[in-house]
Design an enzyme around this catalytic site. Structure first.
Site, PDB file in Angstrom:
ATOM      1  N   ARG A 135      -9.412  -4.746   9.316  1.00 32.42           N
ATOM      2  CA  ARG A 135      -6.626  -5.378  10.069  1.00 32.42           C
ATOM      3  C   ARG A 135      -6.858  -4.587  11.300  1.00 32.42           C
ATOM      4  NH1 ARG A 135      -6.392  -2.640   4.906  1.00 32.42           N
ATOM      5  NH2 ARG A 135      -6.608  -4.811   4.239  1.00 32.42           N
ATOM      6  N   CYS A 176       0.460  -0.703  -0.077  1.00 30.41           N
ATOM      7  CA  CYS A 176      -0.125  -0.001  -0.108  1.00 30.41           C
ATOM      8  C   CYS A 176       0.711   1.093   0.057  1.00 30.41           C
ATOM      9  CB  CYS A 176      -1.237   0.393   1.482  1.00 30.41           C
ATOM     10  SG  CYS A 176      -2.066   1.027   1.496  1.00 30.41           S
TER      11      CYS A 176
HETATM   12  C1  DTB Z   1      -4.881   2.724   7.626  1.00 35.30           C
HETATM   13  O1  DTB Z   1      -5.691   2.992   8.134  1.00 35.30           O
HETATM   14  N1  DTB Z   1      -3.793   3.277   8.670  1.00 35.30           N
HETATM   15  C2  DTB Z   1      -2.480   3.258   7.720  1.00 35.30           C
HETATM   16  C3  DTB Z   1      -3.477   2.768   6.358  1.00 35.30           C
HETATM   17  N2  DTB Z   1      -4.220   3.300   6.416  1.00 35.30           N
HETATM   18  C4  DTB Z   1      -2.412   4.152   5.314  1.00 35.30           C
HETATM   19  C5  DTB Z   1      -2.094   4.508   8.164  1.00 35.30           C
HETATM   20  C6  DTB Z   1      -1.267   4.664   9.870  1.00 35.30           C
HETATM   21  C7  DTB Z   1      -0.452   5.828   9.591  1.00 35.30           C
HETATM   22  C8  DTB Z   1      -0.186   5.721  10.844  1.00 35.30           C
HETATM   23  C9  DTB Z   1       0.581   6.856  11.642  1.00 35.30           C
HETATM   24  C10 DTB Z   1       1.942   7.336  10.372  1.00 35.30           C
HETATM   25  O2  DTB Z   1       2.426   6.584  10.200  1.00 35.30           O
HETATM   26  O3  DTB Z   1       2.339   8.099   9.990  1.00 35.30           O
END
Ligand code: DTB
Ligand code: SAM
Ligand code: SF4
Length: 325
Positions: free
Chosen positions: A261, A97
Site C-alpha cells: 500500500r 479501516c
Molecule cells: C498506515 O500504515 N497508514 C495509515 C493507516 N495505516 C492507519 C495512517 C497514516 C496516518 C498519517 C498521519 C495522520 O493522518 O494522522
C-alpha cells in the site's frame, strides 16, 4: 519463483541497493507474475477516536504529549461511523479501516461499540479493518467473530531503530499483537514509515522482519512520513519518490503476493511519481480527502489518476491470486 520466508538480511540488502531501474524492472516482473497488474485496492480510513494517546511515537500527531493542532475526540457513535462507511462504499472503496489513538484495546464499553461498528461495516459489504493498538488473543477472537477482516499494526521501523522512534512499548510487543491477529485468523496488515531519519539498514531490517514472519502479512503499508508541526519529527525533509520506489520494490520482490500500500504522503506526490510506485509494485492506496488526521488527495483526483494510468479498483473480498508458483 517460490514465496520465501527465509530471506537473509544481506540478500535483502542486495536487492534494495541495486541500480534503481534494475530494481524497478525486477519488482514489476514479480508483480506481473504473482498479481493482476493494473488492479489497485482502494481503502478508506476513518479516525474513530482521535488524539490524546499516551504513547510517544515520534511521528504521531495524536500523541497527547506533543502539542499539535489535532482536535481530540472520544469514540464516535456507531451510526456516524456507518454513515461514513456507506459514503466510502459509494465512492468506490472496498476496504474501510477504523483507527483509534489507543496504546491498546481495553475490555470496556468502547470496545463493545467497536465490535458493533465492525459488524455494521461488514454488513455494508466492505472489508473491515481496524488499527487500535495492542490486542490480546481474546480481543482478536472477539473482533474476528464480529466480522473483522484485517487488522493493521505497523512495525514502523526496524528492531534496532525502534527505541529512537518509540520508547513507551517494545518491538516485541508489536510482534506479539501481530501473532495474536494471525492466530485469530484475521488478515495481517503491517508495514512502516520512511523519512524519519532512519538508515537504509533500518528500512531493510524492517522488511527483513516482515518477510521472515511464518506467513507474510497480507498487506504492507509503506508510509512516507507526514511531518506534523509539534511532533519531534516536524522538521524532517520529505523523502524523495526514488526512496519510496526503492522501498516498495524491495517489499514487492521479497513478499510477492502481498498487497503493497502506497500509504501516507501521497498528497505531495504528482501522478507521475505515484505512477512509478505502481510500476514498482504498489497495488493499494488510501483514498478520501483525509487519512486519520492529515489531508490526502480527493476521490475525484484519484479517479482521474486511475483513468489516466489505466488502473482499476480491485473488488472486495477477492483472494490473493497465485498466477504462478
Ligand atoms: C498506515 O500504515 N497508514 C495509515 C493507516 N495505516 C492507519 C495512517 C497514516 C496516518 C498519517 C498521519 C495522520 O493522518 O494522522
Ligand atoms: N494507535 C494505533 C497504533 O499505533 O498501532 C493505531 C493508529 S496509528 C496512527 C497507525 C499508523 O499510522 C502508525 O503505526 C504509523 O505507521 C502511521 N502514522 C502515524 N502518523 C504518521 C505520520 N505522521 N506519517 C506517516 N505515518 C504515520
Ligand atoms: Fe498513539 Fe498509535 Fe499515534 Fe503511537 S501511533 S501515538 S500508539 S495513536
Amino acid at each position: 519463483m517460490q514465496i520465501r520466508n527465509n530471506w537473509t538480511f544481506s540478500e535483502i540488502q542486495e536487492i534494495y541497493h541495486q541500480p534503481l531501474l534494475e530494481l524497478m524492472y525486477q519488482a514489476a516482473t514479480v508483480h506481473r507474475n504473482f498479481n493482476q497488474t493494473g488492479e489497485v485496492q482502494v481503502c478508506t480510513l476513518l479516525s474513530v477516536k482521535t488524539g490524546g494517546c499516551s504513547e510517544d511515537c515520534a511521528y504521531c500527531p495524536q500523541a497527547a504529549r506533543y502539542h499539535t493542532n489535532v482536535k481530540a475526540h472520544k469514540l464516535l457513535k456507531v451510526d456516524e461511523v456507518l454513515e461514513k462507511a456507506n459514503e466510502a462504499k459509494q465512492n468506490g472503496s472496498t476496504r474501510f479501516c477504523m483507527g483509534a489513538a489507543w496504546r491498546e484495546v481495553r475490555d470496556n464499553r468502547d470496545f463493545d461499540n467497536v465490535l458493533e461498528m465492525v459488524k455494521g461495516v461488514n454488513e455494508i459489504g466492505l472489508e473491515v479493518c481496524c488499527t487500535m493498538g495492542m490486542l490480546t488473543e481474546e480481543q482478536a477472537d472477539k473482533l474476528k467473530n464480529a466480522g473483522l477482516y484485517a487488522y493493521n499494526h505497523n512495525l514502523d521501523t526496524s528492531e534496532d531503530n525502534y527505541e529512537n522512534i518509540i520508547t513507551t512499548r517494545t518491538f516485541e510487543e508489536r510482534l506479539n499483537t501481530i501473532g495474536n491477529v494471525r492466530k485469530a485468523g484475521i488478515s495481517v496488515c503491517s508495514g512502516g514509515i520512511i523519512g524519519m531519519g532512519e538508515s537504509h539498514d533500518a528500512r531493510i531490517g524492517m522488511i527483513h522482519t516482515l518477510a521472515t514472519l511464518p506467513e507474510h502479512p497480507e498487506s504492507v503499508p509503506v508510509n512516507a512520513l507526514v511531518a506534523v508541526e509539534g511532533t519531534p519529527l516536524e522538521n524532517m525533509k520529505r523523502v524523495s519518490v526514488f526512496e519510496m520506489v526503492r522501498m516498495i520494490a524491495t517489499v514487492r520482490i521479497t513478499m510477492p503476493k502481498t498487497m503493497v500500500r502506497l500509504s501516507a504522503g501521497r498528497l505531495d506526490m504528482p501522478v507521475s511519481e505515484q505512477a512509478l510506485c505502481f510500476m514498482a509494485g504498489a497495488n493499494s492506496i488510501f483514498a478520501g480527502d483525509k487519512l486519520l488526521t492529515t489531508p490526502n488527495p480527493t476521490f475525484t483526483d484519484d479517479m482521474a489518476m486511475f483513468e489516466l494510468l489505466g488502473l482499476k479498483p480491485r473488488e472486495a473480498f477477492k483472494k490473493e491470486m497465485a498466477l504462478s508458483n
